[in-house]
Design a protein around this motif. Structure first.
Motif, mmCIF file in Angstrom:
data_model
loop_
_atom_site.group_PDB
_atom_site.id
_atom_site.type_symbol
_atom_site.label_atom_id
_atom_site.label_comp_id
_atom_site.label_asym_id
_atom_site.label_seq_id
_atom_site.Cartn_x
_atom_site.Cartn_y
_atom_site.Cartn_z
ATOM 1 N N PHE A 152 -2.218 13.411 -1.752
ATOM 2 C CA PHE A 152 -2.622 13.294 -0.351
ATOM 3 C C PHE A 152 -1.602 13.988 0.546
ATOM 4 C CE2 PHE A 152 -2.851 10.987 3.695
ATOM 5 C CZ PHE A 152 -4.194 11.154 3.976
ATOM 6 N N ARG A 210 -2.257 5.670 -8.371
ATOM 7 C CA ARG A 210 -2.102 5.512 -6.932
ATOM 8 C C ARG A 210 -0.957 6.368 -6.414
ATOM 9 N NH1 ARG A 210 -1.386 -0.514 -5.951
ATOM 10 N NH2 ARG A 210 -0.910 0.167 -3.866
ATOM 11 N N ASP A 215 -1.216 9.394 -3.897
ATOM 12 C CA ASP A 215 -0.415 9.441 -2.689
ATOM 13 C C ASP A 215 0.266 10.795 -2.554
ATOM 14 O OD1 ASP A 215 0.720 8.298 -0.401
ATOM 15 O OD2 ASP A 215 2.629 8.086 -1.486
ATOM 16 N N LEU A 265 -2.658 5.208 5.461
ATOM 17 C CA LEU A 265 -3.254 6.126 6.423
ATOM 18 C C LEU A 265 -4.775 6.037 6.404
ATOM 19 C CD1 LEU A 265 -0.927 9.192 6.021
ATOM 20 C CD2 LEU A 265 -1.379 7.916 8.107
ATOM 21 N N ILE A 266 -5.341 6.074 5.187
ATOM 22 C CA ILE A 266 -6.800 6.145 5.098
ATOM 23 C C ILE A 266 -7.436 4.804 5.472
ATOM 24 C CG2 ILE A 266 -8.723 6.436 3.493
ATOM 25 C CD1 ILE A 266 -6.938 8.465 2.018
ATOM 26 N N ALA A 314 0.841 -1.199 0.000
ATOM 27 C CA ALA A 314 0.000 0.000 0.000
ATOM 28 C C ALA A 314 0.877 1.251 0.000
ATOM 29 C CB ALA A 314 -0.895 0.001 1.225
ATOM 30 N N THR A 315 0.371 2.307 -0.608
ATOM 31 C CA THR A 315 1.074 3.584 -0.538
ATOM 32 C C THR A 315 0.819 4.187 0.840
ATOM 33 O OG1 THR A 315 -0.797 4.773 -1.389
ATOM 34 C CG2 THR A 315 0.818 4.027 -2.988
ATOM 35 N N ARG A 316 1.493 5.316 1.087
ATOM 36 C CA ARG A 316 1.296 5.943 2.382
ATOM 37 C C ARG A 316 -0.151 6.423 2.561
ATOM 38 N NH1 ARG A 316 5.499 10.260 4.274
ATOM 39 N NH2 ARG A 316 4.634 11.542 2.638
ATOM 40 N N ALA A 317 -0.693 7.000 1.491
ATOM 41 C CA ALA A 317 -2.065 7.498 1.579
ATOM 42 C C ALA A 317 -3.012 6.361 1.902
ATOM 43 C CB ALA A 317 -2.457 8.175 0.268
ATOM 44 N N GLU A 318 -2.827 5.256 1.213
ATOM 45 C CA GLU A 318 -3.730 4.121 1.435
ATOM 46 C C GLU A 318 -3.573 3.575 2.849
ATOM 47 O OE1 GLU A 318 -3.745 2.770 -3.223
ATOM 48 O OE2 GLU A 318 -2.319 1.892 -1.814
#
Lengths: 383, 281, 541
Positions: free
Chosen positions: C13, C6, C10, A276-277, A270-274
């Motif tokens: 974000f 993605r 990211d 976190l969310i 997962a990326t960081r955004a994923e």
């Protein structure tokens, strides 16, 4: 620690001193009770606050009953045949608190995420004091800002200000939507990963959205605000005041989420955004809810800002969600009316203020209980 | 140990702060006069207090502006020496006072007129008291009904917690209730600011607050000024009171303070902050 | 979703996050910026000669010779204005002429009766002088220019004039000549209008320059001096130069504002010139000079804060803050020690914790009500509002903060410290007092400092318990029984209830700045302190 120096000769004595002699035990018991009593001061204070507020609030309900107080919007405490409909006051408190939540929660939670996971250590060291300073500014200074600087600004160029802020709020959102949408659209149009197609898709989605925003903002900039001291003004300022609470409490709960969760998520690609969310924020949900509740408590209990800058009109705006009209809150009413209410004669006008205070007190009490529960739960989850 | 040093330095700094601003820690105990009450009488009391303290530095006069009702309460509870009130004491308050062995004596220090103000760009120059009432009742909604331009009237009122509001309610509204659309503002100055920034606004303030940024309208064809108010021709005026417990003992500071309004100096003070003195020299 | 999307998501974000941080910082700057910028104006500003005169008169500071020189210089520059106005006044306000004429006539009658002349002769002179006298009075009272000129000419060309030589009547002829000169300049038919405008003009000039040379000394300091600040002077100067008039000609619209130069009103008179003179010589009239008024902190306020500083309020805030700490520190630290070291987790402790939480959430205005009802009206800590009652109320307000911070600090002390001390044979009490507390002290101190800032800034709890709008700076022992002005309350009071809100904006800003600086200073100390502790902890472990 340097402080503890034990002479070898005294060692035996020191060791013996832990012995259970009777006097020692009694002394210890007394000391214990003394400490307990002192700790109890806060309990006693809370109890006394409740008793004193309740004692003076009770006569009001005896004199006037409940129905008018909770259902009518007619607030004429000083008239010859007074009416004490506090609904508009409750509404006023509710609307500014809602406004403050709208301002502070999204911004606060995102900023907390930023603090806990995005910023580097040294940048965090800069951001933390900023939040602390925001929290430290006295409420009367915020009130002064709202009344003397912000209100005239809002009244003179409110439309433009609103338009600009709509841009500030909407641009990031639209950009996000465009990026997600264009990604989806591009993958639908052609399976080949081409930059041109992506740009075209982004344009297709982005242009109508931005033109929409453009029209919206030009419409907004035409709005004339007749009074700068209104619910909007107070909401924004209360939002800024509640921000530090929201940020620091949610930051705490976000950092409390165990590293292993994050690492697991990253390991799955997962990326960081994923991460976190989908992982971190759900895990810290309890703490974030608690942060929101604490923010609400901060906003609803605030006195000086609303007293100075809310316009103090005891009515429900028309239409009810109109933030541009002056309102009146519970706290401002207590602070303002206390001076003129004649306590000695035991009039309802005096006791109604305590009735308002009681409502506030009960509300914050319940909020606090709920908040504690959430914090506890989040601690259980994250640990 | 570093923390201890910091702690010590900090404490020293704090103490230094206090002592720097308060060099005279020794001295004779000062007598105090506690003044509490109306925000309308506040300016008079404040100016009197400052004038009196300059003449007699041995007295500390504290003035709170917490409202007429609070003034009465403080006097009855014995927590103040002088209660400023912009209305007369109510019957119940008198009873409560006498029950506690306190006998309020009224000193009328000045007269205050309440002017109805509009924005200077408003062509309306004169209103009758009935017209003002109808505006505040919400019956008259547009300026063109009373000889003005076609604009919706923005009604500004003092907060319900002020003596000014109560006087207005009594003298103009005649026991009827002000419309809920009115905007409530916390002080005379704030009303003036609201009116000067809102072209279609109407408001009411004490005489002393009229300046060039707002326009006072004639009421029943009488312009509010010192003459028309003191002669009683202007209909919206009221006396301002200071209440004491019994008549103060002659020769005390309290006596000198509450009778300051009788002196020529006192009258000049009252006049220069925009109120109307009781007697004329 | 594609990897690229993605990744982009990211990045955006992260961007959103940074943007929110940026918003947070800009909120701080937007709030504090204007307060700092304008607040400085209370300390550093261009003071006029009136400012220096005020400081010298009221506070006894300044170089006497220099100030007198300056005053003399500016008076010289102002003379032109005062002279022109008084000249013009004579044409408009004829009262002084009438008075003087009456005096001269009386003098002449006395002179005549002392003369040794045959009676018929005397009578003739008396008749003649009376007719001249009444003619002149008529001319003075008339507003018809032609008529006045006729009469004045008639008087001046009177055949008897020679016979009045070297008698008091010559003075009257002097007057007549002077008046005829004035009449040529003044439009007499407008006398009423002039009069009204002149009174207004003089009022405006008084607010700009202070009282006129012949005015009696006003009693309130605000009327004794002109504008003390150059920025305010320019505003007032504009009021002198222009009148705001409204044009109501378009009946479908609200009136339109017109800036009407005052010189137009006085066109053709001597007053006309003062406006351009005033504009050209404004600097030599008011002598602006940059001053650094640090005494703003230590001067007592004068005339409802219109002049002077804010000493009583600062002092009051100090007293209230330290009073609050005096009560809350012992209570808070002891409670924290008990809760962390001695208490067993049972329902009672749970209740205590809930109560502390509740106390932290009680709206500050409710504390105010409670303080009034409990400390003043129930247990009578003082007969009326007092610093003591206010401090106690504030102490309860900050108690939860102190308890929580101390608890936190005590908890961070490593367990090994306590265990080591206990294993060396110290009792639990001893371990707490000599090992845990000193180790936790910096953290406790941070909590105390933060609650200090909170106590200094709170307003609502002291409204009913401690704060007044006017009062002298208190001595230490007087805090037990007397109320005090306090920064937070006086800011509210000055910006909402003061009769001259707009005139004293600089004082309000100065006060807000002082309070904010005070609180920030306190907090920055806390922040630095904490940074040191963190460093130490990191270094140790």
């Amino acid at each position: 620690m340097k402080k503890i120096r034990i002479h070898p000769g005294n060692l035996g004595k020191q060791l013996l001193s832990t012995g259970n002699t009777r006097t020692k035990r009694i002394l210890s018991f007394f000391g214990h009770s003394l400490l307990f009593l002192i700790t109890g001061v806060s309990v006693v204070s809370v109890l006394f606050i409740f008793i004193f507020i309740f004692r003076d609030a009770l006569p009001f309900f005896k004199l006037e009953g409940f129905k008018e107080f909770f259902t009518s919007t007619k607030w004429y405490p000083s008239s010859d045949n007074p009416s004490f409909g506090a609904l508009s006051l409750f509404f006023g408190s509710a609307i500014v608190t809602t406004g403050a939540v709208i301002v502070s929660v999204p911004l606060g939670v995102i900023a907390a995420v930023c603090l806990s996971d995005v910023l580097s250590f040294s940048l965090r060291q800069i951001m933390k004091p900023v939040i602390e300073i925001l929290a430290a500014i006295p409420s009367v200074a915020y009130g002064f800002f709202a009344l003397v600087i912000f209100a005239p600004l809002l009244q003179d160029s409110g439309g433009n200000l609103l338009a600009i802020s709509s841009w500030i709020v909407c641009t990031p959102l639209i950009l996000l939507i465009t990026i997600i949408g264009s990604g989806l659209l591009a993958s639908k149009i052609s399976p080949v990963n081409s930059l041109y197609i992506r740009i075209i898709a982004a344009l297709i989605i982005g242009i109508p959205l931005f033109t929409g925003l453009w029209f919206l903002s030009s419409h907004i900039s035409g709005i004339q605000i007749s009074s700068g001291t209104n619910a909007l003004n107070v909401s924004i300022i209360l939002g800024i005041m509640a921000l530090p609470t929201v940020v620091s409490v949610s930051d705490d709960s976000l950092t409390a989420v165990d590293r292993s969760l994050r690492e697991g998520s990253y390991a799955l690609g997962a990326t960081r955004a994923e991460t976190l969310i989908k992982v971190v924020i759900p895990a810290a949900k309890g703490g974030i809810v608690a942060a929101v509740i604490l923010g609400i408590m901060r906003a609803i209990g605030e006195t000086m800002v609303v007293w100075m800058a809310s316009g103090n009109a005891a009515k429900i705006p028309h239409p009810w969600f109109n933030f541009l009209e002056p309102i009146r809150t519970l706290t401002a009413t207590i602070a303002g009316d206390m001076g003129e209410a004649d306590q000695v004669t035991g009039s309802s006008r005096y006791h109604v203020l305590f009735a308002l205070a009681l409502c506030l007190l009960l509300f914050t009490f319940i909020c606090n209980l709920i908040g504690e529960k959430f914090i506890k739960r989040s601690k259980k989850i994250t640990r | 140990m570093k923390t201890i040093t910091i702690l010590a330095v900090f404490t020293v700094l704090c103490c230094l702060g206090i002592f720097l601003v308060n060099p005279a820690l020794a001295g004779n105990p000062r007598s105090k006069i506690v003044v509490d009450g109306s925000t309308t009488v506040g300016p008079i009391a404040k100016s009197f207090a400052e004038y009196y303290m300059r003449m007699n530095p041995v007295v500390n006069i504290t003035v709170s502006e917490s409202g007429s009702g609070n003034g009465a309460k403080s006097l009855i509870n014995g927590t103040c020496d002088v209660a400023n009130m912009s209305r007369f004491m109510k019957e119940k308050e008198f009873k409560a006072a006498v029950d506690k062995g306190i006998f309020p004596v009224a000193h009328v220090v000045a007269v205050d007129g309440i002017a109805i103000i509009v924005h200077p760009s408003n062509r309306v120059k004169s209103l009758t008291i009935e017209q003002v009432r109808d505006i505040y009742l919400g019956k008259t909604k547009n300026w063109n009904k009373v000889g003005g331009t076609n604009k919706r009237i923005v009604i500004i009122s003092r907060d319900t917690n002020s003596g000014t509001y109560e006087t207005f309610e009594k003298l103009v509204m005649k026991k009827q209730k002000i419309t809920q659309n009115a905007e409530y503002v916390g002080s005379n100055g704030a009303i003036r600011t609201r009116v000067q920034s809102t072209k279609a606004a109407i408001g009411y303030v004490g005489l002393g607050f009229i300046d060039k940024s707002v326009k006072a309208v004639k009421i029943d064809n009488i312009y509010p000024d010192n003459n028309s108010v003191s002669s009683g021709k202007y209909p919206i005026a009221r006396p301002l009171f200071m209440f004491t417990n019994g008549y103060p003992k002659l020769g005390t500071h309290l006596h000198a303070f509450v009778t300051l309004y009788l002196s020529e100096k006192g009258q000049e003070i009252i006049e220069s902050i925009g109120f109307i003195p009781i007697t004329k020299y | 979703m594609k990897l690229q999307t993605r990744k982009l998501l990211d990045k955006s974000f992260t961007g959103l996050n940074l943007f929110s941080a940026f918003l947070l910082i800009s909120a701080l700057i937007i709030v504090l910026g204007p307060i700092f910028f304008k607040g400085i104006g209370a300390f550093v500003f261009k003071g006029t000669v009136e400012y220096r005169r005020m400081i010298f008169d009221q506070f006894g500071r300044g170089n006497k010779e220099k100030i007198f020189k300056e005053i003399a210089y500016s008076q010289k520059a102002r003379k032109f204005i005062y002279d022109n106005i008084s000249d013009f006044e004579k044409g408009i306000i004829v009262k002084s002429y009438i008075k003087e004429t009456k005096k001269i006539y009386k003098e002449y009658k006395e002179y005549l009766s002392s003369l040794e002349l045959p009676n018929p002769h005397k009578n003739e002179l008396r008749r003649k002088s009376r007719s001249l006298y009444s003619l002149f009075i008529k001319a003075l009272e008339s507003t018809d220019k032609e008529k006045v000129e006729n009469i004045l000419n008639q008087i001046l060309s009177d055949p008897y004039r020679k016979r009045f030589d070297s008698t008091p009547m010559t003075k009257m002829f002097h007057l007549v000549t002077r008046y005829s000169e004035i009449v040529n300049q003044v439009d007499l038919s407008n006398r009423e209008v002039y009069l009204e405008n002149l009174i207004d003009l003089k009022d405006q000039l008084r607010t700009l320059l202070g009282p006129f040379p012949k005015d009696p000394k006003p009693i309130l300091p605000r009327n004794q001096y002109g504008q003390t600040r150059w920025d305010r002077s320019l505003v007032k100067l504009n009021d002198v130069l222009f009148i705001e008039k409204y044009d109501y000609s378009d009946s479908s619209e609200m009136g339109q504002i017109v800036q009407y130069p005052r010189s137009e009103i006085f066109k053709g008179t001597t007053v006309e010139h003062i406006f351009s003179y005033l504009e050209d010589n404004r600097e030599s009239i008011l002598l602006p000079k940059t001053v650094f008024y640090w005494r703003f902190f230590t001067d007592v306020p004068l005339d409802s804060n219109i002049f002077g500083g804010i000493k009583p309020a600062i002092l009051g805030t100090f007293y209230l803050t330290f009073g609050a700490l005096l009560f809350s520190i012992p209570l808070g630290i002891i409670a924290a020690i008990y809760l962390t070291e001695f208490a067993k987790e049972n329902w009672l402790i749970q209740l205590i914790r809930t109560c502390i939480g509740t106390l932290a959430g009680v709206p500050s205005i409710v504390f105010g009500l409670f303080g009034l009802a409990f400390f003043i009206n129930t247990i009578h800590v003082s007969s009326s509002k007092s610093v003591l009652a206010g401090s106690m109320t504030l102490a309860i307000l900050v108690l939860p903060t102190v308890i929580r911070a101390s608890e936190e600090a005590i908890r961070t002390v490593p367990h090994t410290y306590k265990e080591a001390s206990l294993s060396l044979g110290a009792s639990r009490w001893r371990a707490v007092l000599t090992v845990i507390l000193p180790a936790a002290l910096p953290g406790i101190l941070t909590g105390i400092i933060i609650s200090m800032g909170r106590a200094a800034g709170e307003t609502a709890p002291i409204i009913f318990t401690a704060a007044v709008s006017v009062g002298q700076p208190l001595k230490l022992w007087e805090t037990l029984s007397q109320a005090t002005p306090a920064l937070s309350w006086n800011i509210y009071n000055l910006c909402t209830e003061h009769e001259a809100v707009d005139e004293i904006r600089h004082v309000q800003y100065g006060m807000v700045l002082t309070l904010v600086l005070l609180v920030l200073l306190i907090n920055i100390i806390a922040i630095i302190l904490r940074a040191r502790i963190n460093k130490r902890l990191i270094g140790r472990t």
